[in-house]
Scaffold this motif. Sequence first.
Motif, PDB file in Angstrom:
ATOM      1  N   ALA A  14     -46.657  16.497  16.996  1.00  0.00           N
ATOM      2  CA  ALA A  14     -46.547  17.823  17.599  1.00  0.00           C
ATOM      3  C   ALA A  14     -45.133  18.369  17.463  1.00  0.00           C
ATOM      4  O   ALA A  14     -44.938  19.574  17.257  1.00  0.00           O
ATOM      5  N   ALA A  15     -44.134  17.498  17.587  1.00  0.00           N
ATOM      6  CA  ALA A  15     -42.741  17.927  17.448  1.00  0.00           C
ATOM      7  C   ALA A  15     -42.498  18.562  16.081  1.00  0.00           C
ATOM      8  O   ALA A  15     -41.758  19.545  15.962  1.00  0.00           O
ATOM      9  N   ASP A  16     -43.127  18.015  15.032  1.00  0.00           N
ATOM     10  CA  ASP A  16     -42.985  18.595  13.698  1.00  0.00           C
ATOM     11  C   ASP A  16     -43.574  19.998  13.642  1.00  0.00           C
ATOM     12  O   ASP A  16     -43.030  20.892  12.986  1.00  0.00           O
ATOM     13  N   ILE A  17     -44.691  20.205  14.329  1.00  0.00           N
ATOM     14  CA  ILE A  17     -45.382  21.487  14.278  1.00  0.00           C
ATOM     15  C   ILE A  17     -44.609  22.579  15.004  1.00  0.00           C
ATOM     16  O   ILE A  17     -44.527  23.721  14.540  1.00  0.00           O
ATOM     17  N   VAL A  18     -44.023  22.227  16.152  1.00  0.00           N
ATOM     18  CA  VAL A  18     -43.345  23.254  16.964  1.00  0.00           C
ATOM     19  C   VAL A  18     -41.836  23.283  16.735  1.00  0.00           C
ATOM     20  O   VAL A  18     -41.105  23.977  17.441  1.00  0.00           O
ATOM     21  N   PHE A  19     -41.359  22.489  15.761  1.00  0.00           N
ATOM     22  CA  PHE A  19     -39.947  22.499  15.381  1.00  0.00           C
ATOM     23  C   PHE A  19     -39.033  22.118  16.542  1.00  0.00           C
ATOM     24  O   PHE A  19     -38.031  22.778  16.805  1.00  0.00           O
ATOM     25  N   LYS A  20     -39.388  21.049  17.250  1.00  0.00           N
ATOM     26  CA  LYS A  20     -38.545  20.531  18.314  1.00  0.00           C
ATOM     27  C   LYS A  20     -38.388  19.032  18.131  1.00  0.00           C
ATOM     28  O   LYS A  20     -39.152  18.399  17.409  1.00  0.00           O
ATOM     29  N   THR A  21     -37.377  18.477  18.758  1.00  0.00           N
ATOM     30  CA  THR A  21     -37.222  17.034  18.744  1.00  0.00           C
ATOM     31  C   THR A  21     -38.266  16.417  19.665  1.00  0.00           C
ATOM     32  O   THR A  21     -38.814  17.071  20.559  1.00  0.00           O
ATOM     33  N   GLN A  22     -38.544  15.132  19.458  1.00  0.00           N
ATOM     34  CA  GLN A  22     -39.533  14.470  20.299  1.00  0.00           C
ATOM     35  C   GLN A  22     -39.089  14.440  21.754  1.00  0.00           C
ATOM     36  O   GLN A  22     -39.897  14.600  22.675  1.00  0.00           O
ATOM     37  N   SER A  23     -37.797  14.254  21.983  1.00  0.00           N
ATOM     38  CA  SER A  23     -37.293  14.243  23.359  1.00  0.00           C
ATOM     39  C   SER A  23     -37.469  15.607  24.009  1.00  0.00           C
ATOM     40  O   SER A  23     -37.777  15.705  25.205  1.00  0.00           O
ATOM     41  N   ALA A  24     -37.274  16.687  23.234  1.00  0.00           N
ATOM     42  CA  ALA A  24     -37.468  18.030  23.781  1.00  0.00           C
ATOM     43  C   ALA A  24     -38.929  18.278  24.123  1.00  0.00           C
ATOM     44  O   ALA A  24     -39.250  18.907  25.136  1.00  0.00           O
ATOM     45  N   VAL A  25     -39.839  17.779  23.284  1.00  0.00           N
ATOM     46  CA  VAL A  25     -41.273  17.907  23.549  1.00  0.00           C
ATOM     47  C   VAL A  25     -41.641  17.161  24.831  1.00  0.00           C
ATOM     48  O   VAL A  25     -42.371  17.675  25.691  1.00  0.00           O
ATOM     49  N   SER A  26     -41.130  15.942  24.986  1.00  0.00           N
ATOM     50  CA  SER A  26     -41.408  15.160  26.196  1.00  0.00           C
ATOM     51  C   SER A  26     -40.889  15.879  27.441  1.00  0.00           C
ATOM     52  O   SER A  26     -41.554  15.905  28.486  1.00  0.00           O
ATOM     53  N   MET A  27     -39.703  16.472  27.321  1.00  0.00           N
ATOM     54  CA  MET A  27     -39.130  17.192  28.453  1.00  0.00           C
ATOM     55  C   MET A  27     -39.981  18.409  28.810  1.00  0.00           C
ATOM     56  O   MET A  27     -40.219  18.705  29.986  1.00  0.00           O
ATOM     57  N   GLN A  28     -40.476  19.123  27.782  1.00  0.00           N
ATOM     58  CA  GLN A  28     -41.333  20.283  28.039  1.00  0.00           C
ATOM     59  C   GLN A  28     -42.600  19.872  28.786  1.00  0.00           C
ATOM     60  O   GLN A  28     -43.036  20.558  29.712  1.00  0.00           O
TER      61      GLN A  28
END
Length: 293
Positions: free
Chosen positions: A25-39
């Motif tokens: 998912a991080a690749d799709i939304v152009f965020k780091t994995q840590s940023a995705v987890s935080m979201q």
Amino acid sequence: MTALLDVDQLQTFVAIADTGSFTRAADIVFKTQSAVSMQMKRLEERVGKPIFVRDGRQSRLTQEGERLLVYARRIVKLSDEALAALADAEVAGHVRLGVPDDYADRFLPEILARFSRSNPRAEVTVLCFPSVELIHCIGNGSLDLAIITHAASVVAEAEVIRQEQLYWVTSQRGTVHEEDPLPLALSNGVCEWRRNAEAALNAQNRAHRVLYASPNSTAISAAVLAGLAVSVCAESSLRPGMRVLTSADGFPPLPPIKIALLRGVHQPTKVREALADHIVASLDNLSDVVAAE
């Protein structure tokens, strides 16, 4: 007052539900994995219920998560439709965009697809060159916009829009990182990534040699994946088959790199500014970085 749902968080949530993985998912939304987890942590806090459970290496939706997903898809779809409807229908013309191939594979497909849907009358020409060449093209007027690796010593007026960690990488199948002198695959020109790598090795007094040099990231990745050399790359440029080397392997931490947008010297046009705004909105992770710090 009832808390409002964040569309950006919902978009990430839908991506996780569709892929079954925070990493994909991080690749799709152009965020780091840590940023995705935080979201997702913030989204769970906002709805007041857990929406994921771990199932081995994948993430599975809870019953509440399944209910939220139905609404999330509708909200994200309506948001996209609203933005498209309110977009300036007169945005048309030609814009020239430059980007290093380090970032092209990861960032361009989604950026160009969304921009084209919102601005069907606009035409985008893309040129892939190293950052130093792109800066030169901006200076001589042959490009309207450029996504570059930022270095204050090279260009000061660029707008920093993203920050990513820089990693040492080798092949998952091999021990080339243990060789002495250390064989490297790096850019053959002036490059912030190469400058950081060589400075770190020199600080360690570690013997090294550049065995493969190319301005093309695919060629450098090929040498790494073949187990022939060690290189450095940003988080968005990591590829399957690469292994990240850490201090436990004898490699010092590298500083994060900054990705910036540089505008051309000509009078700004509607189509240029529309694409610039789209790039900034798509790649911006600085708020996530600040929150993580």
